[in-house]
Design a protein around this motif. Structure first.
Motif, PDB file in Angstrom:
ATOM      1  N   ILE A   1      -6.764  11.828   8.347  1.00 37.05           N
ATOM      2  CA  ILE A   1      -5.781  10.804   8.015  1.00 37.05           C
ATOM      3  C   ILE A   1      -5.327  10.203   9.342  1.00 37.05           C
ATOM      4  O   ILE A   1      -4.810  10.906  10.200  1.00 37.05           O
ATOM      5  N   VAL A   2      -5.544   8.908   9.490  1.00 37.18           N
ATOM      6  CA  VAL A   2      -5.200   8.214  10.730  1.00 37.18           C
ATOM      7  C   VAL A   2      -3.887   7.470  10.522  1.00 37.18           C
ATOM      8  O   VAL A   2      -3.823   6.529   9.721  1.00 37.18           O
ATOM      9  N   GLU A   3      -2.855   7.907  11.221  1.00 39.71           N
ATOM     10  CA  GLU A   3      -1.550   7.259  11.147  1.00 39.71           C
ATOM     11  C   GLU A   3      -1.274   6.409  12.374  1.00 39.71           C
ATOM     12  O   GLU A   3      -0.370   5.581  12.356  1.00 39.71           O
ATOM     13  N   ASN A   4      -2.040   6.622  13.445  1.00 41.76           N
ATOM     14  CA  ASN A   4      -1.889   5.845  14.678  1.00 41.76           C
ATOM     15  C   ASN A   4      -3.191   5.103  14.940  1.00 41.76           C
ATOM     16  O   ASN A   4      -4.169   5.701  15.409  1.00 41.76           O
ATOM     17  N   THR A   5      -3.217   3.818  14.648  1.00 36.56           N
ATOM     18  CA  THR A   5      -4.454   3.050  14.794  1.00 36.56           C
ATOM     19  C   THR A   5      -4.906   2.909  16.246  1.00 36.56           C
ATOM     20  O   THR A   5      -6.049   2.550  16.495  1.00 36.56           O
ATOM     21  N   ASP A   6      -4.024   3.225  17.196  1.00 30.06           N
ATOM     22  CA  ASP A   6      -4.435   3.202  18.603  1.00 30.06           C
ATOM     23  C   ASP A   6      -5.476   4.283  18.894  1.00 30.06           C
ATOM     24  O   ASP A   6      -6.187   4.200  19.900  1.00 30.06           O
ATOM     25  N   SER A   7      -5.584   5.286  18.040  1.00 25.74           N
ATOM     26  CA  SER A   7      -6.540   6.381  18.241  1.00 25.74           C
ATOM     27  C   SER A   7      -7.894   6.130  17.580  1.00 25.74           C
ATOM     28  O   SER A   7      -8.805   6.942  17.727  1.00 25.74           O
ATOM     29  N   VAL A   8      -8.039   5.026  16.882  1.00 22.98           N
ATOM     30  CA  VAL A   8      -9.281   4.754  16.148  1.00 22.98           C
ATOM     31  C   VAL A   8     -10.475   4.626  17.083  1.00 22.98           C
ATOM     32  O   VAL A   8     -11.563   5.134  16.782  1.00 22.98           O
TER      33      VAL A   8
ATOM     34  N   LEU B   1     -15.904   9.725  19.308  1.00 23.83           N
ATOM     35  CA  LEU B   1     -16.267  11.104  18.976  1.00 23.83           C
ATOM     36  C   LEU B   1     -17.336  11.153  17.883  1.00 23.83           C
ATOM     37  O   LEU B   1     -18.302  11.912  17.979  1.00 23.83           O
ATOM     38  N   LEU B   2     -17.159  10.345  16.858  1.00 22.62           N
ATOM     39  CA  LEU B   2     -18.140  10.330  15.771  1.00 22.62           C
ATOM     40  C   LEU B   2     -19.503   9.859  16.285  1.00 22.62           C
ATOM     41  O   LEU B   2     -20.547  10.359  15.850  1.00 22.62           O
ATOM     42  N   HIS B   3     -19.506   8.922  17.215  1.00 16.15           N
ATOM     43  CA  HIS B   3     -20.759   8.466  17.819  1.00 16.15           C
ATOM     44  C   HIS B   3     -21.423   9.605  18.602  1.00 16.15           C
ATOM     45  O   HIS B   3     -22.644   9.792  18.520  1.00 16.15           O
ATOM     46  N   GLU B   4     -20.632  10.370  19.354  1.00 18.75           N
ATOM     47  CA  GLU B   4     -21.159  11.491  20.139  1.00 18.75           C
ATOM     48  C   GLU B   4     -21.811  12.554  19.246  1.00 18.75           C
ATOM     49  O   GLU B   4     -22.786  13.190  19.646  1.00 18.75           O
ATOM     50  N   TYR B   5     -21.282  12.753  18.060  1.00 20.46           N
ATOM     51  CA  TYR B   5     -21.807  13.752  17.137  1.00 20.46           C
ATOM     52  C   TYR B   5     -22.710  13.125  16.072  1.00 20.46           C
ATOM     53  O   TYR B   5     -23.033  13.763  15.069  1.00 20.46           O
ATOM     54  N   GLY B   6     -23.140  11.910  16.306  1.00 23.72           N
ATOM     55  CA  GLY B   6     -23.914  11.154  15.326  1.00 23.72           C
ATOM     56  C   GLY B   6     -25.182  11.826  14.840  1.00 23.72           C
ATOM     57  O   GLY B   6     -25.593  11.624  13.700  1.00 23.72           O
ATOM     58  N   GLU B   7     -25.817  12.628  15.677  1.00 24.93           N
ATOM     59  CA  GLU B   7     -27.069  13.283  15.269  1.00 24.93           C
ATOM     60  C   GLU B   7     -26.852  14.260  14.117  1.00 24.93           C
ATOM     61  O   GLU B   7     -27.795  14.603  13.409  1.00 24.93           O
TER      62      GLU B   7
ATOM     63  N   VAL C   1     -16.085  12.451   6.700  1.00 19.80           N
ATOM     64  CA  VAL C   1     -17.374  12.536   7.391  1.00 19.80           C
ATOM     65  C   VAL C   1     -18.133  13.731   6.826  1.00 19.80           C
ATOM     66  O   VAL C   1     -17.644  14.866   6.876  1.00 19.80           O
ATOM     67  N   ALA C   2     -19.314  13.475   6.273  1.00 25.95           N
ATOM     68  CA  ALA C   2     -20.191  14.549   5.824  1.00 25.95           C
ATOM     69  C   ALA C   2     -21.088  14.910   7.000  1.00 25.95           C
ATOM     70  O   ALA C   2     -21.679  14.038   7.645  1.00 25.95           O
ATOM     71  N   ILE C   3     -21.199  16.216   7.295  1.00 27.52           N
ATOM     72  CA  ILE C   3     -21.899  16.661   8.490  1.00 27.52           C
ATOM     73  C   ILE C   3     -22.753  17.889   8.181  1.00 27.52           C
ATOM     74  O   ILE C   3     -22.372  18.724   7.365  1.00 27.52           O
TER      75      ILE C   3
ATOM     76  N   TYR D   1     -16.691  22.892  14.209  1.00 30.22           N
ATOM     77  CA  TYR D   1     -15.361  23.255  14.699  1.00 30.22           C
ATOM     78  C   TYR D   1     -14.976  22.451  15.935  1.00 30.22           C
ATOM     79  O   TYR D   1     -13.826  22.036  16.089  1.00 30.22           O
ATOM     80  N   ALA D   2     -15.946  22.222  16.814  1.00 26.91           N
ATOM     81  CA  ALA D   2     -15.665  21.451  18.031  1.00 26.91           C
ATOM     82  C   ALA D   2     -15.268  20.017  17.684  1.00 26.91           C
ATOM     83  O   ALA D   2     -14.277  19.493  18.213  1.00 26.91           O
ATOM     84  N   LEU D   3     -16.021  19.384  16.793  1.00 20.90           N
ATOM     85  CA  LEU D   3     -15.696  18.011  16.392  1.00 20.90           C
ATOM     86  C   LEU D   3     -14.327  17.963  15.721  1.00 20.90           C
ATOM     87  O   LEU D   3     -13.485  17.134  16.075  1.00 20.90           O
ATOM     88  N   SER D   4     -14.089  18.854  14.777  1.00 23.68           N
ATOM     89  CA  SER D   4     -12.811  18.880  14.069  1.00 23.68           C
ATOM     90  C   SER D   4     -11.648  19.106  15.033  1.00 23.68           C
ATOM     91  O   SER D   4     -10.602  18.448  14.935  1.00 23.68           O
ATOM     92  N   GLY D   5     -11.831  20.008  15.980  1.00 23.97           N
ATOM     93  CA  GLY D   5     -10.785  20.279  16.966  1.00 23.97           C
ATOM     94  C   GLY D   5     -10.485  19.084  17.848  1.00 23.97           C
ATOM     95  O   GLY D   5      -9.329  18.780  18.134  1.00 23.97           O
ATOM     96  N   LYS D   6     -11.534  18.393  18.279  1.00 22.74           N
ATOM     97  CA  LYS D   6     -11.337  17.207  19.126  1.00 22.74           C
ATOM     98  C   LYS D   6     -10.640  16.099  18.359  1.00 22.74           C
ATOM     99  O   LYS D   6      -9.780  15.403  18.901  1.00 22.74           O
ATOM    100  N   ILE D   7     -11.004  15.918  17.085  1.00 25.12           N
ATOM    101  CA  ILE D   7     -10.341  14.899  16.265  1.00 25.12           C
ATOM    102  C   ILE D   7      -8.867  15.266  16.096  1.00 25.12           C
ATOM    103  O   ILE D   7      -7.990  14.409  16.191  1.00 25.12           O
ATOM    104  N   GLY D   8      -8.592  16.536  15.849  1.00 23.85           N
ATOM    105  CA  GLY D   8      -7.223  16.988  15.638  1.00 23.85           C
ATOM    106  C   GLY D   8      -6.326  16.822  16.853  1.00 23.85           C
ATOM    107  O   GLY D   8      -5.108  16.753  16.716  1.00 23.85           O
ATOM    108  N   LYS D   9      -6.908  16.741  18.040  1.00 19.07           N
ATOM    109  CA  LYS D   9      -6.121  16.549  19.260  1.00 19.07           C
ATOM    110  C   LYS D   9      -5.757  15.083  19.503  1.00 19.07           C
ATOM    111  O   LYS D   9      -4.925  14.797  20.361  1.00 19.07           O
TER     112      LYS D   9
END
Length: 83
Positions: free
Chosen positions: A11-18, A24-30, A50-52, A60-68
């Motif tokens: 859930i994105v509440e701050n559009t500055d983080s988009v 991040l999603l591009h980095e994990y695109g594979e 995101v289905a992965i 876990y790494a992707l989820s953690g980075k998004i959560g930060k």
């Protein structure tokens, strides 16, 4: 290495983080099977799923980075199937 299928929901509440989220999603695109973003303009938020298919530590790494990221809440749901 074993992989898992999961859904990362944010859930994105701050559009500055988009931009950082998209980077991040591009980095994990594979590993990404598909993604969907739904703007909820009335509430001023965006819902992203995101289905992965990846090793569990990668998910876990992707989820953690998004959560930060500022103004983004994230949860991950794993399938019980391990490949």
């Amino acid at each position: 290495m074993e992989s898992r299928v999961a859904v990362v929901a944010a859930i994105v509440e701050n559009t500055d983080s988009v931009d950082m989220l998209n980077q991040l999603l591009h980095e994990y695109g594979e590993y990404i099977i598909g993604r969907m973003g739904i703007p909820y303009r009335e509430k001023g938020i965006c819902i992203v799923s995101v289905a992965i298919d990846a090793p569990q530590d990668v998910i876990y790494a992707l989820s953690g980075k998004i959560g930060k990221l500022d103004g983004i809440s994230v949860k991950t749901a794993f399938s019980k199937i391990i490949n």
